[in-house]
Design a protein around this motif. Structure first.
Motif, PDB file in Angstrom:
ATOM      1  N   MET A 119      26.755  28.522  52.359  1.00 33.63           N
ATOM      2  CA  MET A 119      27.719  29.055  53.331  1.00 33.63           C
ATOM      3  C   MET A 119      29.138  28.987  52.780  1.00 33.63           C
ATOM      4  N   MET A 120      29.454  27.907  52.052  1.00 35.47           N
ATOM      5  CA  MET A 120      30.794  27.811  51.484  1.00 35.47           C
ATOM      6  C   MET A 120      30.989  28.859  50.391  1.00 35.47           C
ATOM      7  N   SER A 121      29.916  29.186  49.670  1.00 36.26           N
ATOM      8  CA  SER A 121      30.016  30.260  48.671  1.00 36.26           C
ATOM      9  C   SER A 121      30.310  31.598  49.351  1.00 36.26           C
ATOM     10  N   VAL A 122      29.700  31.817  50.516  1.00 44.89           N
ATOM     11  CA  VAL A 122      29.967  33.046  51.274  1.00 44.89           C
ATOM     12  C   VAL A 122      31.432  33.092  51.708  1.00 44.89           C
ATOM     13  N   LEU A 123      31.964  31.960  52.160  1.00 40.73           N
ATOM     14  CA  LEU A 123      33.364  31.920  52.612  1.00 40.73           C
ATOM     15  C   LEU A 123      34.331  32.097  51.438  1.00 40.73           C
ATOM     16  N   ILE A 124      33.959  31.548  50.274  1.00 40.07           N
ATOM     17  CA  ILE A 124      34.808  31.747  49.094  1.00 40.07           C
ATOM     18  C   ILE A 124      34.825  33.228  48.704  1.00 40.07           C
ATOM     19  N   ALA A 125      33.659  33.881  48.799  1.00 38.85           N
ATOM     20  CA  ALA A 125      33.604  35.320  48.518  1.00 38.85           C
ATOM     21  C   ALA A 125      34.457  36.091  49.525  1.00 38.85           C
ATOM     22  N   LEU A 126      34.426  35.665  50.787  1.00 36.75           N
ATOM     23  CA  LEU A 126      35.254  36.315  51.809  1.00 36.75           C
ATOM     24  C   LEU A 126      36.735  36.177  51.467  1.00 36.75           C
ATOM     25  N   LEU A 127      37.128  34.970  51.030  1.00 37.09           N
ATOM     26  CA  LEU A 127      38.534  34.746  50.655  1.00 37.09           C
ATOM     27  C   LEU A 127      38.966  35.719  49.555  1.00 37.09           C
ATOM     28  N   LYS A 128      38.121  35.887  48.555  1.00 35.48           N
ATOM     29  CA  LYS A 128      38.460  36.805  47.464  1.00 35.48           C
ATOM     30  C   LYS A 128      38.441  38.257  47.930  1.00 35.48           C
ATOM     31  N   ASN A 129      37.531  38.572  48.859  1.00 40.78           N
ATOM     32  CA  ASN A 129      37.436  39.955  49.345  1.00 40.78           C
ATOM     33  C   ASN A 129      38.646  40.379  50.177  1.00 40.78           C
ATOM     34  N   THR A 130      39.465  39.411  50.614  1.00 38.52           N
ATOM     35  CA  THR A 130      40.658  39.788  51.385  1.00 38.52           C
ATOM     36  C   THR A 130      41.588  40.679  50.566  1.00 38.52           C
ATOM     37  N   THR A 131      41.478  40.589  49.232  1.00 33.68           N
ATOM     38  CA  THR A 131      42.358  41.406  48.386  1.00 33.68           C
ATOM     39  C   THR A 131      42.043  42.901  48.514  1.00 33.68           C
ATOM     40  N   VAL A 132      40.825  43.225  48.985  1.00 33.51           N
ATOM     41  CA  VAL A 132      40.476  44.644  49.160  1.00 33.51           C
ATOM     42  C   VAL A 132      41.404  45.295  50.192  1.00 33.51           C
ATOM     43  N   ALA A 133      41.860  44.495  51.160  1.00 35.91           N
ATOM     44  CA  ALA A 133      42.744  45.032  52.204  1.00 35.91           C
ATOM     45  C   ALA A 133      44.074  45.499  51.634  1.00 35.91           C
ATOM     46  N   ALA A 134      44.386  45.084  50.401  1.00 35.33           N
ATOM     47  CA  ALA A 134      45.645  45.511  49.771  1.00 35.33           C
ATOM     48  C   ALA A 134      45.705  47.027  49.614  1.00 35.33           C
ATOM     49  N   GLY A 135      44.536  47.649  49.460  1.00 36.61           N
ATOM     50  CA  GLY A 135      44.503  49.094  49.290  1.00 36.61           C
ATOM     51  C   GLY A 135      44.669  49.869  50.578  1.00 36.61           C
ATOM     52  N   PHE A 136      44.812  49.130  51.692  1.00 39.98           N
ATOM     53  CA  PHE A 136      44.921  49.782  53.008  1.00 39.98           C
ATOM     54  C   PHE A 136      46.178  49.324  53.745  1.00 39.98           C
ATOM     55  N   SER A 137      47.230  49.131  52.965  1.00 37.07           N
ATOM     56  CA  SER A 137      48.569  48.839  53.512  1.00 37.07           C
ATOM     57  C   SER A 137      48.646  47.524  54.272  1.00 37.07           C
ATOM     58  N   LEU A 193      48.022  38.565  49.409  1.00 37.09           N
ATOM     59  CA  LEU A 193      48.221  38.184  48.015  1.00 37.09           C
ATOM     60  C   LEU A 193      47.721  39.250  47.049  1.00 37.09           C
ATOM     61  N   GLY A 194      46.807  40.086  47.493  1.00 39.69           N
ATOM     62  CA  GLY A 194      46.298  41.151  46.630  1.00 39.69           C
ATOM     63  C   GLY A 194      47.263  42.290  46.446  1.00 39.69           C
ATOM     64  N   SER A 195      48.240  42.416  47.330  1.00 39.39           N
ATOM     65  CA  SER A 195      49.181  43.538  47.247  1.00 39.39           C
ATOM     66  C   SER A 195      50.588  43.113  46.859  1.00 39.39           C
ATOM     67  N   ILE A 196      50.800  41.813  46.682  1.00 38.16           N
ATOM     68  CA  ILE A 196      52.176  41.341  46.455  1.00 38.16           C
ATOM     69  C   ILE A 196      52.726  41.804  45.104  1.00 38.16           C
ATOM     70  N   ARG A 197      51.842  42.062  44.139  1.00 41.51           N
ATOM     71  CA  ARG A 197      52.326  42.514  42.832  1.00 41.51           C
ATOM     72  C   ARG A 197      53.133  43.807  42.963  1.00 41.51           C
ATOM     73  N   ALA A 198      52.624  44.752  43.778  1.00 42.01           N
ATOM     74  CA  ALA A 198      53.328  46.029  43.933  1.00 42.01           C
ATOM     75  C   ALA A 198      54.697  45.817  44.581  1.00 42.01           C
ATOM     76  N   TYR A 199      54.750  44.927  45.580  1.00 39.75           N
ATOM     77  CA  TYR A 199      56.030  44.681  46.257  1.00 39.75           C
ATOM     78  C   TYR A 199      57.037  44.025  45.305  1.00 39.75           C
ATOM     79  N   LEU A 200      56.558  43.047  44.508  1.00 41.77           N
ATOM     80  CA  LEU A 200      57.477  42.338  43.609  1.00 41.77           C
ATOM     81  C   LEU A 200      57.871  43.189  42.413  1.00 41.77           C
TER      82      LEU A 200
END
Length: 215
Positions: free
Chosen positions: A146-164, A168-175
């Motif tokens: 279950m913790m592996s699933v949650l760690i994968a979820l944490l990393k998958n949050t970066t996908v939201a960077a492509g949808f405005s 942390l996944g989108s901060i590179r473009a802003y900076l």
């Protein structure tokens, strides 16, 4: 450190966006995953069928495609504009729920069948058997996966960077617009994710010690 100190406002907003996506998405995934996991082992054929279809359809759909559906399809279905952050949370939650359900199902399968049969022989209902007999025992064995699933979820949050969605996944473009070095920004993003994953690893060890069975 200048990349962090000189842009604390943006780093704070990005970290907050990642944490909101993670915690809200995890809440949806855990609740829905528990329900679907119970449906997968239910004695009712229609419940098992619905759970199986949900897991197989959503889990086999790429997460990015699911994000596209929520970003462009859901607003058309509900007839109004919906905040991208809320849509991202639901996309992550519904997607991760399939993995949570399978993790719970595998944990349930570790509990001897005889215990559930004995409980039903005593007159307990299916929900009572699950909540009082099966799930408390299964919860111990599902902590690491279950913790592996949650760690994968944490990393998958970066996908939201492509949808405005600022995270942390989108901060590179802003900076980059502020003239910061892109490689330096990505290294700091990596460090923050490592720290967050280490915290989840610490939580896993704490739960394993707290819920371990004395032999």
């Amino acid at each position: 450190m200048g990349i962090i100190i000189d842009n604390l406002d943006l780093w704070g907003d990005a970290l907050w966006g990642t944490l909101v996506l993670f915690f809200a998405g995890a809440a949806i995934a855990l609740v829905l995953g528990l329900i679907v996991g119970a449906m997968r082992v239910s004695p009712v054929p229609i419940a098992r069928a619905v759970g199986t279809v949900y897991v197989n359809v959503v889990r086999n759909t790429p997460l990015t495609l699911l994000f596209f559906f929520f970003a462009f399809g859901v607003p058309l279905l509900v007839g109004t504009r919906v905040d991208f952050l809320a849509l991202g949370i639901w996309a992550l939650g519904l997607y991760t729920a399939t993995y949570v359900a399978e993790t719970i199902r595998s944990g349930i399968n570790t509990v001897p069948v005889g215990q559930a049969e004995a409980a039903r022989a005593l007159g307990l209902t299916f929900s009572q058997v699950m909540t009082l007999i099966v799930l408390p025992q299964a919860s111990r064995s599902v902590i690491p996966p279950m913790m592996s699933v949650l760690i994968a979820l944490l990393k998958n949050t970066t996908v939201a960077a492509g949808f405005s969605v600022l995270n942390l996944g989108s901060i590179r473009a802003y900076l980059s617009e502020r003239g910061e070095n892109a490689l330096g920004v990505l290294l700091w993003v990596m460090v923050i994710f490592i720290v967050l994953v280490l915290l989840l690893g610490w939580l896993q060890r704490w739960l394993e010690i707290r819920w371990k069975v004395t032999r």
